[in-house]
Design a protein around this motif. Structure first.
Motif, mmCIF file in Angstrom:
data_model
loop_
_atom_site.group_PDB
_atom_site.id
_atom_site.type_symbol
_atom_site.label_atom_id
_atom_site.label_comp_id
_atom_site.label_asym_id
_atom_site.label_seq_id
_atom_site.Cartn_x
_atom_site.Cartn_y
_atom_site.Cartn_z
ATOM 1 N N ARG A 199 63.647 39.320 73.011
ATOM 2 C CA ARG A 199 63.591 37.917 72.603
ATOM 3 C C ARG A 199 62.154 37.412 72.656
ATOM 4 O O ARG A 199 61.676 36.741 71.741
ATOM 5 C CB ARG A 199 64.463 37.113 73.552
ATOM 6 C CG ARG A 199 65.238 36.016 72.867
ATOM 7 C CD ARG A 199 66.386 35.548 73.707
ATOM 8 N NE ARG A 199 65.961 34.831 74.891
ATOM 9 C CZ ARG A 199 66.788 34.525 75.904
ATOM 10 N NH1 ARG A 199 68.047 34.887 75.848
ATOM 11 N NH2 ARG A 199 66.348 33.886 76.943
ATOM 12 N N ALA A 220 75.370 36.327 72.073
ATOM 13 C CA ALA A 220 75.063 34.937 72.435
ATOM 14 C C ALA A 220 73.659 34.821 73.005
ATOM 15 O O ALA A 220 72.955 33.843 72.771
ATOM 16 C CB ALA A 220 76.086 34.419 73.445
ATOM 17 N N GLU A 221 73.238 35.847 73.761
ATOM 18 C CA GLU A 221 71.918 35.799 74.392
ATOM 19 C C GLU A 221 70.780 35.922 73.384
ATOM 20 O O GLU A 221 69.701 35.393 73.606
ATOM 21 C CB GLU A 221 71.778 36.929 75.427
ATOM 22 C CG GLU A 221 72.562 36.721 76.714
ATOM 23 C CD GLU A 221 71.852 35.791 77.706
ATOM 24 O OE1 GLU A 221 70.767 35.284 77.388
ATOM 25 O OE2 GLU A 221 72.417 35.581 78.799
ATOM 26 N N ILE A 222 70.993 36.651 72.295
ATOM 27 C CA ILE A 222 69.848 36.987 71.441
ATOM 28 C C ILE A 222 69.849 36.316 70.063
ATOM 29 O O ILE A 222 68.790 36.144 69.460
ATOM 30 C CB ILE A 222 69.712 38.522 71.289
ATOM 31 C CG1 ILE A 222 68.319 38.881 70.745
ATOM 32 C CG2 ILE A 222 70.793 39.109 70.383
ATOM 33 C CD1 ILE A 222 67.650 39.970 71.482
ATOM 34 N N SER A 223 71.014 35.911 69.542
ATOM 35 C CA SER A 223 71.084 35.542 68.126
ATOM 36 C C SER A 223 70.797 34.070 67.846
ATOM 37 O O SER A 223 71.261 33.193 68.569
ATOM 38 C CB SER A 223 72.479 35.835 67.574
ATOM 39 O OG SER A 223 72.952 37.069 68.024
ATOM 40 N N ASP A 224 70.062 33.816 66.747
ATOM 41 C CA ASP A 224 70.010 32.465 66.189
ATOM 42 C C ASP A 224 71.260 32.244 65.349
ATOM 43 O O ASP A 224 71.932 31.242 65.444
ATOM 44 C CB ASP A 224 68.777 32.289 65.294
ATOM 45 C CG ASP A 224 67.484 32.506 66.057
ATOM 46 O OD1 ASP A 224 67.368 31.947 67.162
ATOM 47 O OD2 ASP A 224 66.608 33.250 65.565
ATOM 48 N N ALA A 240 74.776 30.761 65.882
ATOM 49 C CA ALA A 240 75.460 31.459 66.972
ATOM 50 C C ALA A 240 76.460 30.526 67.654
ATOM 51 O O ALA A 240 77.596 30.909 67.942
ATOM 52 C CB ALA A 240 74.434 31.997 67.972
ATOM 53 N N PRO B 266 75.404 38.797 80.784
ATOM 54 C CA PRO B 266 74.977 37.914 79.699
ATOM 55 C C PRO B 266 75.835 36.653 79.663
ATOM 56 O O PRO B 266 77.015 36.691 79.982
ATOM 57 C CB PRO B 266 75.211 38.751 78.438
ATOM 58 C CG PRO B 266 75.385 40.142 78.879
ATOM 59 C CD PRO B 266 75.844 40.103 80.302
ATOM 60 N N SER B 267 75.206 35.565 79.278
ATOM 61 C CA SER B 267 75.933 34.311 79.090
ATOM 62 C C SER B 267 76.732 34.422 77.801
ATOM 63 O O SER B 267 76.341 35.128 76.884
ATOM 64 C CB SER B 267 74.919 33.183 78.977
ATOM 65 O OG SER B 267 75.449 32.106 78.253
ATOM 66 N N THR B 268 77.872 33.741 77.708
ATOM 67 C CA THR B 268 78.593 33.793 76.438
ATOM 68 C C THR B 268 78.348 32.519 75.637
ATOM 69 O O THR B 268 78.913 32.335 74.576
ATOM 70 C CB THR B 268 80.109 33.962 76.660
ATOM 71 O OG1 THR B 268 80.521 33.016 77.645
ATOM 72 C CG2 THR B 268 80.434 35.360 77.134
ATOM 73 N N ASP B 269 77.476 31.664 76.144
ATOM 74 C CA ASP B 269 77.182 30.407 75.469
ATOM 75 C C ASP B 269 75.729 30.439 74.967
ATOM 76 O O ASP B 269 74.801 30.475 75.773
ATOM 77 C CB ASP B 269 77.377 29.249 76.449
ATOM 78 C CG ASP B 269 77.168 27.900 75.779
ATOM 79 O OD1 ASP B 269 76.619 27.865 74.651
ATOM 80 O OD2 ASP B 269 77.551 26.876 76.378
ATOM 81 N N PRO B 270 75.534 30.430 73.625
ATOM 82 C CA PRO B 270 74.174 30.511 73.094
ATOM 83 C C PRO B 270 73.289 29.360 73.566
ATOM 84 O O PRO B 270 72.068 29.461 73.511
ATOM 85 C CB PRO B 270 74.369 30.436 71.579
ATOM 86 C CG PRO B 270 75.802 30.691 71.327
ATOM 87 C CD PRO B 270 76.556 30.339 72.569
ATOM 88 N N GLU B 271 73.909 28.276 74.024
ATOM 89 C CA GLU B 271 73.085 27.160 74.509
ATOM 90 C C GLU B 271 72.739 27.265 75.986
ATOM 91 O O GLU B 271 71.997 26.445 76.513
ATOM 92 C CB GLU B 271 73.776 25.834 74.223
ATOM 93 C CG GLU B 271 73.254 25.218 72.943
ATOM 94 C CD GLU B 271 74.383 24.836 71.995
ATOM 95 O OE1 GLU B 271 74.675 23.651 71.927
ATOM 96 O OE2 GLU B 271 74.959 25.725 71.353
ATOM 97 N N ARG B 273 71.487 30.217 77.648
ATOM 98 C CA ARG B 273 71.028 31.598 77.775
ATOM 99 C C ARG B 273 70.351 31.853 79.107
ATOM 100 O O ARG B 273 69.908 30.937 79.786
ATOM 101 C CB ARG B 273 70.028 31.890 76.662
ATOM 102 C CG ARG B 273 70.650 31.942 75.294
ATOM 103 C CD ARG B 273 69.557 32.137 74.307
ATOM 104 N NE ARG B 273 70.067 32.396 72.980
ATOM 105 C CZ ARG B 273 69.275 32.675 71.954
ATOM 106 N NH1 ARG B 273 67.966 32.726 72.117
ATOM 107 N NH2 ARG B 273 69.796 32.908 70.776
ATOM 108 N N THR B 274 70.233 33.134 79.426
ATOM 109 C CA THR B 274 69.512 33.541 80.620
ATOM 110 C C THR B 274 68.019 33.399 80.358
ATOM 111 O O THR B 274 67.541 33.760 79.281
ATOM 112 C CB THR B 274 69.835 35.017 80.923
ATOM 113 O OG1 THR B 274 71.250 35.166 80.916
ATOM 114 C CG2 THR B 274 69.269 35.456 82.251
#
Ligand SMILES: Nc1ncnc2c1ncn2[C@@H]1O[C@H](COP(=O)(O)OP(=O)(O)OP(=O)(O)O)[C@@H](O)[C@H]1O
Ligand SMILES: Nc1ncnc2c1ncn2[C@@H]1O[C@H](COP(=O)(O)OP(=O)(O)OP(=O)(O)O)[C@@H](O)[C@H]1O
Ligand SMILES: [Mg+2]
Ligand SMILES: [Mg+2]
Lengths: 328, 339
Positions: A199, A220-224, A240, B266-271, B273-274
């Motif tokens: 990232r 979820a961690e990497i994608s726009d 995402a 990993p977080s499952t929420d894109p908002e 993030r780690t």
């Protein structure tokens, strides 16, 4: 919006095999902006890796039929000459894999491999190329890079090998990075380090990335943005957040429900019934219809197109209203 | 009133201070042989009808522990008890033991013989253990049905004619063919697609209840372990650093390594993030172990006491936290404060 870095139009890939023609990719359209990360999720066999290999131009020409157009930075990749292709691969576009052994040669040190790649893509002297290799190993945070540069791949831990492969892939300054499940084989503590590294590098270098994964958390961690693939087609795409929080295709919904994440111990996990279709005999119309709880006879009439549904979300399902509800 | 007699329910399987080192030759000719400390002082109890999860970084000794439990390799020290009894180290004793404790590995294709049909693979074990062919076949078909593979369609097929998920079902059927009490899964679902993984996990839950099984489940997927396991042991460099119920550990991890491990999910929420990796670098070599606590070199809370002494721990307790901060009298400045 500015002109996209990558534009894929109606990409189709078929393999000729003894068991007939395999329709691995069936008309993919996508656009990727500079510096953007597209996550690709979908079941095994949905065509994720084949799509990446088509983008990198490494599908075996004799057994493969490719049609459609892939345009990177204004050039049509599918009409590049053999010479141009070898500059393009590993130059403008690089790929990283689940198994570093796919990319790293066991008989050369990691320094030799990066140096050689940098030379092939235009470095002037060997000294400059080696300096670049060292810079790359530092960039991917391999501790004590100055001594690690002369290590063979087997002398590194799994996490370090993954970093070395990333260093090799990024050493030529690609505009597009193709990542095929690069963190799947890693344990949790190393996986999050590699995700954060990718990232950070992607942001610093302004490099666009297509990141294939099975893991919703990793996506979820990497994608726009996220694209969901089923039987060689993109069935849903959007930001995402939109795709993961308000999935609108019944397949995306099934994929996100059939997971242990959030499931209570001992409780049966809701799985998508049935199996993906045989790609040698694709069903008529929507390929998901045979497994879809919402399917009607209409669904088998024609392949549904991706249609806008919500602000920035696109769904290929005729049972889907524009406001995101399923047709009654 | 008569005081209630305390009945001890024997653990289905118990490990007592298991120890295993491997001797490896040094890299250069003439250099001395070295010892790899793969498993050090590992104890646990697997209660009947439950699932014990084992987690920890690559190389921390999970598979070595599984091989010790199966009696595939001999421990340097320590014991394994089945239903409270020692295992007879005779041919017959081991044969009887292996009937009761079975294992399913990660690589579903490598563990099936490509030249045997599915049915032949499943009845192979029972035939060796003296079951007659007819009843072994009947059992095999019953097992195939139980793992969701219609026997009339699949019994005669070869491994290459099955998908990865189907092959793993065959491996499970084969492990169950000897009617074991305990099944050890070593990364058995890791190679499967997520939706197939969910199906296999459903199957395991169902079979466990139906057949009265106890499971040991090794996995690097912390979401899977949370879903499938009742109790957990967390390993670091060959040692158990924390053990207890899955719910307690996931909600309130006490060892700094467990905290870092769980925070790496990993977080499952894109908002959400780690933003920072909870732990960086690699574990030290299992050949040259650090002084004192094995986690100290990477621990954010390490103090002088940590590199001076190994933390004390209760060797047979169900809840273990091998950390100076969990020991009120260790002398660590945060001792006894941790939740
Ligand atoms: N060279 C080939 N010849 C014939 N069929 C192929 C070839 N490469 C891939 N396929 C088939 O194309 C389909 C798509 O494969 P692909 O590898 O893209 O799946 P995937 O989505 O990456 O799956 P996974 O998640 O398991 O990696 C599969 O059915 C596969 O068997
Ligand atoms: N036969 C052997 N000879 C020498 N060293 C060994 C042997 N088997 C295992 N080891 C070492 O023992 C340690 C523990 O290995 P083990 O396979 O048990 O780890 P693991 O926790 O299962 O790792 P992974 O998650 O990668 O499967 C490692 O350092 C490994 O290199
Ligand atoms: Mg793939
Ligand atoms: Mg292992």
């Amino acid at each position: 919006m500015s002109t996209p870095l990558l534009k894929v139009a109606d990409l189709t890939v078929r393999f000729r095999t003894e068991k007939g023609t395999i329709a691995a990719v069936n008309g993919i359209n996508l656009e990727l902006q500079r510096g953007q990360v597209l996550g690709v999720i979908g079941e095994s066999g949905s065509g994720k890796s084949v799509t990446l290999r088509a983008l990198l131009g490494i599908l075996p020409p004799r057994k493969t039929q490719i049609s459609g157009a892939i345009t990177l930075d204004g050039r049509n990749v599918l009409s590049l000459t053999k010479r141009e292709l070898s500059k393009y691969r590993g130059g403008e576009v690089s790929m990283i894999f689940q198994e570093p052994a796919t990319a790293l040669d066991p008989v050369f040190t990691i320094g030799q491999q990066i140096t050689e790649t940098v030379m092939r893509h235009g470095a002037t002297t060997k000294a400059k190329a080696r300096a670049r290799a060292l810079e790359m190993l530092d960039l991917v945070k391999i501790p004590d890079a100055r001594s690690r540069i002369d290590n063979y791949p087997h002398e590194l831990s799994g996490g370090m090998r993954q970093r070395a492969m990333i260093a090799l892939a990024l050493s030529t300054g690609p505009k597009l990075l193709l990542a095929d499940e690069p963190t799947t084989a890693l344990d949790a503590t190393v996986q999050i380090q590699v995700i954060l590294l990718l990232r950070e590098l992607q942001r610093e270098l302004g490099m666009a990335t297509i990141f294939v994964t099975h893991d919703v958390g990793v996506a979820a961690e990497i994608s726009d943005r996220i694209a969901v693939m089923y039987a060689g087609r993109i069935v849903e795409t959007g930001t995402a957040s939109d795709v993961l929080k308000t999935p609108r295709h019944p397949y995306t919904n099934g994929l996100l429900t059939s997971t242990v994440i959030g499931a209570r111990r001992g409780e049966t996990i809701d799985c998508i019934a049935g199996m993906p279709p045989d790609l040698a005999a694709m069903p008529q119309g929507c390929a998901f219809a045979p497994r879809c709880p919402l399917a009607t006879t209409e669904c088998t009439a024609a392949v549904p197109m991706l249609k806008k549904s919500g602000a920035d979300q696109f769904v290929a399902c005729i049972r889907q209203e524009a406001d995101g509800r399923h047709a009654a | 009133m008569k005081p209630a007699e305390k009945v001890r329910i024997e653990p289905a399987l118990e490990a007592i201070s298991l120890e295993k080192t491997f001797t490896v030759r040094g890299g250069l000719p003439g250099s001395a042989a070295k010892k790899v400390h793969a498993v050090s002082d590992v104890s646990f109890q697997l209660q009947p009808g439950t699932t014990l999860g084992i987690v920890g970084e690559s190389g921390c000794g999970k598979s070595t522990l599984a091989r010790l439990l199966l009696q595939l390799i001999e421990p340097d020290a320590g014991d394994v008890l089945l239903d409270g009894s020692q295992i007879l180290q005779t041919r017959a004793g081991l044969k009887a033991y292996r009937r009761q404790v079975q294992m399913v590995f990660q690589d579903s294709s490598a563990s099936l013989n490509p030249r045997l049909t599915i049915e032949q693979s499943i009845i192979f074990g029972p035939l060796i253990h003296g079951v007659d062919k007819e009843s072994a076949r009947t059992d095999a078909h019953e097992l195939l049905t139980q793992v969701g593979l219609e026997p009339t369609l699949y019994a005669g097929r070869y491994p290459h004619e099955l998908s990865g998920g189907q092959r793993q079902r065959v491996n499970i059927a084969r492990a169950l063919a000897l009617r074991p009490k305990i099944v050890i899964f070593d990364e058995a679902v890791s190679a499967l697609d997520k939706s197939v993984e969910a199906q296999v996990l459903n199957l395991l839950n169902e079979l466990k209840a139906k057949l009265d099984l106890s499971f040991i489940f090794i996995s690097h997927d912390l979401n899977v372990v949370r879903y499938i396991a009742d109790n957990l042991i967390v390993m670091y460099l060959g040692e158990v650093v924390e053990s207890g119920s899955v719910d307690r550990i996931y909600e309130n991890p006490r060892h700094p390594y467990t905290k870092a491990l769980l925070a790496s999910m990993p977080s499952t929420d894109p908002e959400e993030r780690t933003h920072e990796a909870p732990i960086v670098g690699d574990p030290p070599s299992p050949i040259d172990l650090p002084q004192g606590c094995r986690f100290a070199p990477r621990c954010p809370s390490a103090e002088a006491v940590c590199t001076a002494n190994a933390p004390a721990h209760d060797p047979v307790g169900a809840e273990v936290v091998r950390c100076h901060m969990a020991d009120p009298v260790s002398g660590h400045s945060l001792a006894g404060q941790s939740s």
